[in-house]
Structures are given as structure tokens and as C-alpha cells.
Scaffold this active site. Structure first.
Site, PDB file in Angstrom:
ATOM      1  N   ASP A 145      -2.216   6.027  17.025  1.00 56.24           N
ATOM      2  CA  ASP A 145      -2.588   4.628  17.206  1.00 56.24           C
ATOM      3  C   ASP A 145      -1.742   4.061  18.338  1.00 56.24           C
ATOM      4  OD1 ASP A 145      -0.073   4.268  16.126  1.00 56.24           O
ATOM      5  OD2 ASP A 145      -0.710   2.861  14.566  1.00 56.24           O
TER       6      ASP A 145
ATOM      7  N   CYS B  41      16.594   0.267  21.666  1.00 56.01           N
ATOM      8  CA  CYS B  41      16.993   1.662  21.866  1.00 56.01           C
ATOM      9  C   CYS B  41      18.300   2.005  21.141  1.00 56.01           C
ATOM     10  CB  CYS B  41      17.120   1.959  23.359  1.00 56.01           C
ATOM     11  SG  CYS B  41      15.562   1.783  24.259  1.00 56.01           S
TER      12      CYS B  41
ATOM     13  N   THR C  97      -4.948  -5.514  13.404  1.00 64.02           N
ATOM     14  CA  THR C  97      -4.363  -6.668  12.703  1.00 64.02           C
ATOM     15  C   THR C  97      -2.927  -6.345  12.291  1.00 64.02           C
ATOM     16  OG1 THR C  97      -6.573  -7.136  11.815  1.00 64.02           O
ATOM     17  CG2 THR C  97      -4.727  -8.346  10.863  1.00 64.02           C
TER      18      THR C  97
ATOM     19  N   GLU D 180      -5.550   0.908   5.684  1.00 64.08           N
ATOM     20  CA  GLU D 180      -5.657   1.376   7.064  1.00 64.08           C
ATOM     21  C   GLU D 180      -6.796   0.688   7.808  1.00 64.08           C
ATOM     22  OE1 GLU D 180      -3.609   2.981   8.721  1.00 64.08           O
ATOM     23  OE2 GLU D 180      -2.286   3.797   7.205  1.00 64.08           O
TER      24      GLU D 180
ATOM     25  N   TYR E  40      -8.595   8.278  13.659  1.00 65.33           N
ATOM     26  CA  TYR E  40      -7.359   7.669  13.164  1.00 65.33           C
ATOM     27  C   TYR E  40      -7.409   7.435  11.656  1.00 65.33           C
ATOM     28  CZ  TYR E  40      -3.849   4.458  11.728  1.00 65.33           C
ATOM     29  OH  TYR E  40      -2.841   3.903  11.002  1.00 65.33           O
TER      30      TYR E  40
ATOM     31  N   CYS F 272      10.637   0.825  18.615  1.00 66.70           N
ATOM     32  CA  CYS F 272      10.104   1.153  19.942  1.00 66.70           C
ATOM     33  C   CYS F 272       8.974   0.185  20.289  1.00 66.70           C
ATOM     34  CB  CYS F 272       9.607   2.595  19.957  1.00 66.70           C
ATOM     35  SG  CYS F 272       9.324   3.253  21.625  1.00 66.70           S
TER      36      CYS F 272
ATOM     37  N   TRP G 175       0.814  -1.218   0.000  1.00 62.84           N
ATOM     38  CA  TRP G 175       0.000   0.000   0.000  1.00 62.84           C
ATOM     39  C   TRP G 175       0.847   1.267   0.000  1.00 62.84           C
ATOM     40  CZ3 TRP G 175      -0.575  -4.042   3.458  1.00 62.84           C
ATOM     41  CH2 TRP G 175       0.113  -3.938   4.666  1.00 62.84           C
TER      42      TRP G 175
END
Length: 355
Positions: free
Chosen positions: A139, A200, A44, A38, A121, A193, A25
Site C-alpha cells: 500500500d 528517522c 481513509t 481493510e 492488496y 516513516c 480490528w
């Protein structure tokens, strides 16, 4: 703060261009394709979505194709992705766009957000990625990145979390290229993250990160303790008659709306699973079933509850189908079951029916 914002923006954008995944996409960022992706990506993971997305685009390459499709066909294509309201709403919204917007997806926030299934969103993601409009996305990945970056105390599952994190996200948004920036934040959360073991050492924002500085990445994001998820005992019956089995279709709205299933329901405290199976079949379909044979027990988790489903073969005894709850029924051969969209809980034992 303004210098930190610039540093974050520059570091994120540079990192993303060098490290972003080549996802289908992202090759075509037209409104329709970004919108479908989206919707699928809500709840998912990417790995699961990719084959569904590719097949969906092959079947309905543009919005008018989707709007013209039969809902049951769309649900069948969605089978296994879960959260079927997403598919129903996407299909319904496509019809509205064709009818009320001449087939052109509205590119203003208010009109787009008013479409079925489009919340803040989805609207922010699609309009920023496909339309380069300055809307910040929030999100789960974004909340995690921001919580660690600023040691934000607002629990991510608190009712006020979206507003709190949206405010931070809007402050950081790189308005010259909001779509790329939004994807960069989400990608960082997905790849670096991560919830339990953030990398990190590879993070482009490590020098700006409050949680890393305090050696407290495990403490963020904060989360309110959830109530224990209840388990509901269900009984379902595969009713056999003249070489065929009975399936019923759920109402179009609500949980698993529009999907087909084997009749059954909740086991009451005073009942055995066998008794509940016979009762539920009678209440839902009006027919009498008997001669039960245990097939299997299926365990499945939904968002707010779990089910333990005892499944039985049973024989049709008497009566005519008069539905009470379901909106349709069919007597079908076992080899025809694959033509219908079923909930994942039913799919878990489908392979045993032929054995």
C-alpha cells in the site's frame, strides 16, 4: 542481501510488538472483521475509520448479517467515509459468499480475490493477517518504506509501481508470521516513516536505510507529476412542494452509486447557475421548478476532479416526476433527510436547510 533481509525482519517484528497501536480490528483477527477493516482503511485514515468500524461490527457482527442487510442501510452506515463503491462491493461480496461458499469466506487467494472489490492488496492483507498465509502487502505506506530503504527509483504512482514494489515486498516477507510482518511494515510507514517528516531517530531500520545514509529521505518515494485536477461547476436544487423536498437516488453503479441527492448537474458554458439548476431538474425529473433562492456554494474534492456547487431553494411549479438518470425519487420532510445516505458534498449544506 540475505543478511539484510534477516536484519530487517527481526528489527521490524521487534519494533512492532513494542510500538503497535491497539486498534479494534487487531483484537479479533477473524476473516470477516479483518476484511471489513481493510476495506474501510483503503483511502481513509485510521482515526476516521475506528468509530465507523465499531458501529459497523455492532450492526452486522458477522458476514451473514451483512449479506442480509439492505444496501441503502449499509450505505447510510458508510455515510461520510467516502468511496462508496467500497461499501457496495463489500455488501455484494458478502451475498456471494453466502450464496456460493455456504457463508464461509474463501481462504484461497484466487477465489477471495475474485470477489467484488477485492484486489491484490485486500486479498494479501486479509489472507496474511487472518489466515497466516505468505502474501506480501503493498500500500502507500509500504511503498514509502521500501522506496527509502532501497532508494527505489520507481515512482509510486507509475503504472508499473505495484509490480516493482510487490517484488521487493515478497523478498522481505517473513513467512513464519506474515500477518504480523505485513502490519509492521504498514505501521512503520504510518507512525515513523511518514511522508514529509520521517522520524528517522526512532526508526528500527535506520542502519539499513539507503535514503537515510544518503541524507535523501525527502527525495523518496519518487512521484510522477500529476495533471492539474479540473474543477466542475455544479448547480443543485432543493425543490419544495407542500412542506416536502424532492430527493433522487443515483444509479447503483458508478460514482456515489446508490446514494440520494438533490437533483442538479453541470453548469454549461452558456448558462448561469440558476438556469442550469432549472434545466437539470427538468431533465432529470420531468418537473418544472422556479422562484430560485440562493442558499450556499459548496466546494468538494474527489479523486480526479473538484466541484463547486451552487445550491438553491426552488419551488415546484408543475409537472409529474418522470425520472431520466436517477433510479428512484421521494418527496420527504426536511426532518426525514437524515434517514437517507447522501454524498458528503450534500451533507456540507444539509444543516442550512432548516435555517
Amino acid at each position: 542481501m540475505s543478511q539484510k533481509i534477516k536484519t530487517v525482519q527481526t528489527a521490524l517484528m521487534t519494533w512492532y510488538r513494542d510500538n503497535c497501536r491497539q486498534l479494534p480490528w487487531r483484537r479479533d483477527t477473524s476473516f470477516y472483521r479483518v476484511w471489513v477493516s481493510e476495506v474501510m482503511l483503503q483511502q481513509t485514515v485510521v482515526k476516521t475509520v475506528i468509530p465507523y468500524y465499531l458501529k459497523f461490527m455492532e450492526t452486522w457482527p458477522d458476514l451473514s448479517d451483512l449479506a442480509a442487510a439492505d444496501l441503502e442501510t449499509v450505505l447510510k452506515a458508510w455515510e461520510g467515509l467516502g468511496y462508496y463503491a467500497r461499501a457496495r462491493n463489500l455488501h455484494k461480496a458478502a451475498g456471494i459468499v453466502v450464496r456460493d461458499f455456504h457463508g464461509i469466506i474463501p481462504d484461497n487467494y484466487k477465489d477471495f480475490k475474485n470477489l467484488p472489490g477485492v484486489g491484490d492488496y485486500i486479498a494479501s492483507a486479509v489472507l496474511s493477517i487472518a489466515g497466516a498465509q505468505p502474501h506480501a502487502v503493498v500500500d502507500g505506506n509500504v511503498k514509502r518504506v521500501l522506496a527509502r530503504l532501497f532508494c527505489e527509483d520507481t515512482p509510486v504512482n507509475h503504472s508499473g509501481a505495484h509490480k516493482a514494489y510487490k517484488s521487493i515486498a515478497e523478498t522481505l516477507l517473513y513467512e513464519k508470521d506474515p500477518g504480523t510482518y505485513n502490519q509492521a511494515v504498514m505501521e512503520l510507514g504510518a507512525l515513523v516513516c511518514t511522508p514529509k517528516t520521517p522520524d528517522c531517530a526512532s526508526c528500527p531500520l535506520v542502519r539499513e536505510c539507503c535514503a537515510f545514509e544518503k541524507q535523501a529521505t525527502a527525495l523518496f518515494p519518487r512521484r510522477m507529476e500529476r495533471k492539474k485536477v479540473p474543477t466542475v461547476h455544479i448547480a443543485a436544487g432543493i425543490v419544495k412542494k407542500n412542506g416536502k423536498v424532492l430527493i433522487t437516488r443515483r444509479k447503483l453503479d458508478g460514482l456515489l452509486g446508490g446514494l440520494w441527492e438533490f437533483p442538479g448537474g453541470k453548469v454549461e458554458p452558456h448558462e448561469s447557475a440558476e438556469q442550469a439548476c432549472i434545466r437539470e431538474i427538468r431533465e432529470e425529473t420531468g418537473i418544472q421548478a422556479g422562484n430560485l433562492q440562493f442558499l450556499t456554494t459548496v466546494f468538494h474534492a474527489y479523486t480526479h476532479f473538484k466541484i463547486e456547487m451552487d445550491v438553491f431553494f426552488c419551488d415546484y411549479i408543475s409537472g409529474r416526476v418522470i425520472l431520466n438518470g436517477p433510479i428512484d425519487h421521494k418527496w420527504v420532510r426536511v426532518d426525514q433527510l437524515s434517514q437517507f445516505p447522501f454524498p458528503r458534498a450534500n451533507l456540507k449544506f444539509m444543516g442550512l436547510i432548516n435555517k
